[in-house]
Design an enzyme around this catalytic site. Structure first.
Site, PDB file in Angstrom:
ATOM      1  N   GLU A 117     -49.227 132.269 -24.825  1.00 24.05           N
ATOM      2  CA  GLU A 117     -48.906 133.331 -24.230  1.00 24.05           C
ATOM      3  C   GLU A 117     -50.000 134.430 -24.173  1.00 24.05           C
ATOM      4  O   GLU A 117     -49.942 135.051 -25.360  1.00 24.05           O
ATOM      5  CB  GLU A 117     -47.801 133.842 -24.561  1.00 24.05           C
ATOM      6  CG  GLU A 117     -46.204 132.949 -24.457  1.00 24.05           C
ATOM      7  CD  GLU A 117     -44.977 133.744 -24.633  1.00 24.05           C
ATOM      8  OE1 GLU A 117     -44.354 133.707 -23.453  1.00 24.05           O
ATOM      9  OE2 GLU A 117     -44.908 134.557 -25.485  1.00 24.05           O
TER      10      GLU A 117
ATOM     11  N   SER B 182     -45.701 136.308 -17.493  1.00 25.22           N
ATOM     12  CA  SER B 182     -45.479 136.466 -15.862  1.00 25.22           C
ATOM     13  C   SER B 182     -45.211 135.437 -15.105  1.00 25.22           C
ATOM     14  O   SER B 182     -45.592 135.283 -14.089  1.00 25.22           O
ATOM     15  CB  SER B 182     -46.575 137.502 -15.529  1.00 25.22           C
ATOM     16  OG  SER B 182     -46.715 138.700 -16.007  1.00 25.22           O
TER      17      SER B 182
ATOM     18  N   GLU C 178     -44.922 139.866 -29.589  1.00 29.46           N
ATOM     19  CA  GLU C 178     -44.249 141.144 -29.728  1.00 29.46           C
ATOM     20  C   GLU C 178     -43.885 141.174 -31.489  1.00 29.46           C
ATOM     21  O   GLU C 178     -43.953 142.379 -31.883  1.00 29.46           O
ATOM     22  CB  GLU C 178     -42.928 141.204 -28.932  1.00 29.46           C
ATOM     23  CG  GLU C 178     -43.648 141.522 -27.567  1.00 29.46           C
ATOM     24  CD  GLU C 178     -42.450 140.696 -26.282  1.00 29.46           C
ATOM     25  OE1 GLU C 178     -41.321 140.573 -26.522  1.00 29.46           O
ATOM     26  OE2 GLU C 178     -43.105 140.843 -25.037  1.00 29.46           O
TER      27      GLU C 178
ATOM     28  N   LYS D 295     -35.676 138.165 -24.923  1.00 30.63           N
ATOM     29  CA  LYS D 295     -35.893 139.422 -25.533  1.00 30.63           C
ATOM     30  C   LYS D 295     -34.733 140.407 -25.790  1.00 30.63           C
ATOM     31  O   LYS D 295     -33.605 139.879 -26.134  1.00 30.63           O
ATOM     32  CB  LYS D 295     -37.198 140.158 -24.822  1.00 30.63           C
ATOM     33  CG  LYS D 295     -38.243 139.270 -24.394  1.00 30.63           C
ATOM     34  CD  LYS D 295     -39.434 139.959 -23.962  1.00 30.63           C
ATOM     35  CE  LYS D 295     -40.414 138.544 -23.663  1.00 30.63           C
ATOM     36  NZ  LYS D 295     -41.738 139.366 -23.190  1.00 30.63           N
TER      37      LYS D 295
ATOM     38  N   ASN E  92     -36.865 133.530 -22.672  1.00 31.87           N
ATOM     39  CA  ASN E  92     -36.957 134.301 -23.746  1.00 31.87           C
ATOM     40  C   ASN E  92     -36.136 135.546 -23.296  1.00 31.87           C
ATOM     41  O   ASN E  92     -36.765 136.380 -22.407  1.00 31.87           O
ATOM     42  CB  ASN E  92     -38.077 134.462 -24.248  1.00 31.87           C
ATOM     43  CG  ASN E  92     -38.293 135.393 -25.323  1.00 31.87           C
ATOM     44  OD1 ASN E  92     -37.077 136.116 -25.915  1.00 31.87           O
ATOM     45  ND2 ASN E  92     -39.345 135.824 -25.898  1.00 31.87           N
TER      46      ASN E  92
ATOM     47  N   HIS F 110     -43.975 135.083 -32.033  1.00 27.24           N
ATOM     48  CA  HIS F 110     -44.202 135.738 -30.491  1.00 27.24           C
ATOM     49  C   HIS F 110     -45.090 137.027 -30.711  1.00 27.24           C
ATOM     50  O   HIS F 110     -45.085 137.614 -31.685  1.00 27.24           O
ATOM     51  CB  HIS F 110     -42.799 136.033 -29.869  1.00 27.24           C
ATOM     52  CG  HIS F 110     -42.897 136.675 -28.607  1.00 27.24           C
ATOM     53  ND1 HIS F 110     -43.419 138.118 -27.868  1.00 27.24           N
ATOM     54  CD2 HIS F 110     -42.543 136.034 -27.328  1.00 27.24           C
ATOM     55  CE1 HIS F 110     -43.358 138.113 -26.821  1.00 27.24           C
ATOM     56  NE2 HIS F 110     -43.038 136.858 -26.293  1.00 27.24           N
TER      57      HIS F 110
ATOM     58  N   GLY G  72     -45.538 140.171 -19.477  1.00 23.40           N
ATOM     59  CA  GLY G  72     -44.615 141.573 -18.616  1.00 23.40           C
ATOM     60  C   GLY G  72     -45.759 142.302 -17.899  1.00 23.40           C
ATOM     61  O   GLY G  72     -45.139 143.564 -17.744  1.00 23.40           O
TER      62      GLY G  72
HETATM   63  P1  13P Z   1     -42.971 137.578 -18.944  1.00 19.96           P
HETATM   64  O1  13P Z   1     -42.175 136.200 -18.307  1.00 19.96           O
HETATM   65  O2  13P Z   1     -41.792 138.723 -18.826  1.00 19.96           O
HETATM   66  O3  13P Z   1     -44.346 137.945 -18.864  1.00 19.96           O
HETATM   67  O4  13P Z   1     -42.514 137.466 -20.593  1.00 19.96           O
HETATM   68  C1  13P Z   1     -43.132 136.344 -21.143  1.00 19.96           C
HETATM   69  C2  13P Z   1     -42.828 136.260 -22.762  1.00 19.96           C
HETATM   70  O5  13P Z   1     -43.231 137.178 -23.439  1.00 19.96           O
HETATM   71  C3  13P Z   1     -42.036 135.042 -23.070  1.00 19.96           C
HETATM   72  O6  13P Z   1     -41.983 134.808 -24.403  1.00 19.96           O
END
Ligand code: 13P
Length: 258
Positions: A174, A220, A104, A12, A10, A102, A180
Site C-alpha cells: 500500500e 484507492s 496508519e 478502518k 478494511n 498498516h 485515501g
Molecule cells: P483506500 O482504498 O481508501 O485508499 O484505503 C486503502 C487502505 O488503506 C486499505 O488498507
C-alpha cells in the site's frame, strides 16, 4: 503458480454495529448466487466492536463466502495491557485474518517493525493469517528508496518466521501516497514493486514458498481500477479502504476480480 485472489475490505474506524450489519448483509446478498469457487476469497475487517455482529451474519449465511479479519491485535496473550486486544480474543469470533503494520498504525500510533514482527509471529502461532502491510511515503518514492524501504519492512516483519509459514502469509503493498487520496498507483508500477516483494520473500523463504504468497495491492482501489490491477502477473488481489464501505462498490470490485 495459481494463487487464489483475495479481495479484502478494511473498514478502518467506520461503522457501528448496526451499520456493520447492514454492510455485511448487503455484500452477502449481492454474492449469494455466485458459486463459491468462482469468487475470490472475500474478507471484511470491521472495527473490534463490530466483530461479533459481523461474525454472526457470516455464520448464519453458512456459505463460507465471507471471512472475517481484525484490523490490529496485540501480541501478548493476556495481562496488564489496557486498551489492547489479544489474538485469542479475535479468534473467539472465528476471524481468520488480522491486518498488521498498516501505515496508519505505523504513522499515527508509532508501531515499529519490531512490534509488527512480534504480531506476525504470534498470529501465525495462533493459526491465523497475518495480512502484513508495507509501503513507501511520497518522499521515499521521490528519493528513489521505495524498493529498499519495502524490502526492509518485509525482512523485518518476517524475521524468525519459518519458510513454510512465510508461504501462508498475505502481504499488502500500500503506497502511502495512494491511500485515501484517489491517486491509484499505476498498475504496472505496483506490479513491479510487488515482484520485488516476491523476490525478497524468495531470499527469505525460497522461491517455492515465495510463489505461494498472496500479495495484494492497496491504495484507492475502485471498481474502475480492479480489472487492470488483477491482470498483472503478481497482483493477487486488493486491500480496499474507502470503496469497501459501500456494498455496491465492494461487490463490483469482487466481481472485477473474478
Ligand atoms: P483506500 O482504498 O481508501 O485508499 O484505503 C486503502 C487502505 O488503506 C486499505 O488498507
Amino acid at each position: 503458480m495459481s494463487r487464489r485472489p483475495i479481495i479484502a475490505g478494511n473498514w478502518k474506524m467506520h461503522n457501528n454495529r448496526e451499520e456493520s450489519k447492514k454492510l455485511v448483509c448487503g455484500i452477502k446478498e449481492a454474492i449469494k448466487d455466485i458459486d463459491k469457487d468462482a469468487l475470490p476469497e472475500v474478507v471484511v475487517a470491521p472495527v473490534f466492536t463490530s466483530l461479533g455482529v459481523v461474525a454472526d451474519e457470516i455464520a448464519t449465511c453458512g456459505c463460507g463466502k465471507i471471512k472475517l479479519s481484525a484490523q490490529n491485535c496485540y501480541y501478548e496473550a493476556k495481562g496488564a495491557f489496557t486498551g489492547e486486544i489479544s489474538i485469542d480474543m479475535i479468534k473467539d469470533f472465528d476471524a481468520k485474518f488480522i491486518i498488521i503494520g498498516h501505515s496508519e498504525r505505523r504513522q499515527i500510533f508509532s508501531e515499529t517493525d519490531e512490534m509488527i514482527n512480534k504480531k506476525a509471529k504470534a498470529i501465525i502461532e495462533a493459526g491465523l493469517t497475518p495480512i502484513i502491510c508495507c509501503g513507501e511515503t511520497l518522499e521515499q518514492r521521490e528519493l528513489g528508496v521505495t524498493d529498499s524501504h519495502i524490502a526492509s519492512q518485509i525482512v523485518k516483519a518476517l524475521d524468525g518466521v519459518a519458510p513454510t509459514d512465510v508461504a501462508n502469509v498475505v502481504i499488502a503493498y500500500e503506497p502511502i501516497w495512494a491511500i485515501g487520496t484517489g491517486k491509484t498507483c499505476d498498475s504496472a508500477e505496483a506490479n513491479r514493486v510487488i515482484k520485488g516483494i516476491r523476490a525478497t520473500l524468495a531470499q527469505i523463504a525460497g522461491k517455492e514458498n515465495a510463489d505461494k504468497v498472496r500479495i495484494l495491492y492497496g491504495g484507492s482501489v475502485k471498481p474502475e481500477t480492479i480489472k487492470e490491477q488483477m491482470a498483472q502477473s503478481d497482483i493477487d488481489g486488493a486491500l480496499v479502504g474507502g470503496a469497501s464501505l459501500k456494498a455496491d462498490s465492494f461487490v463490483e470490485i469482487i466481481k472485477g476480480a473474478m
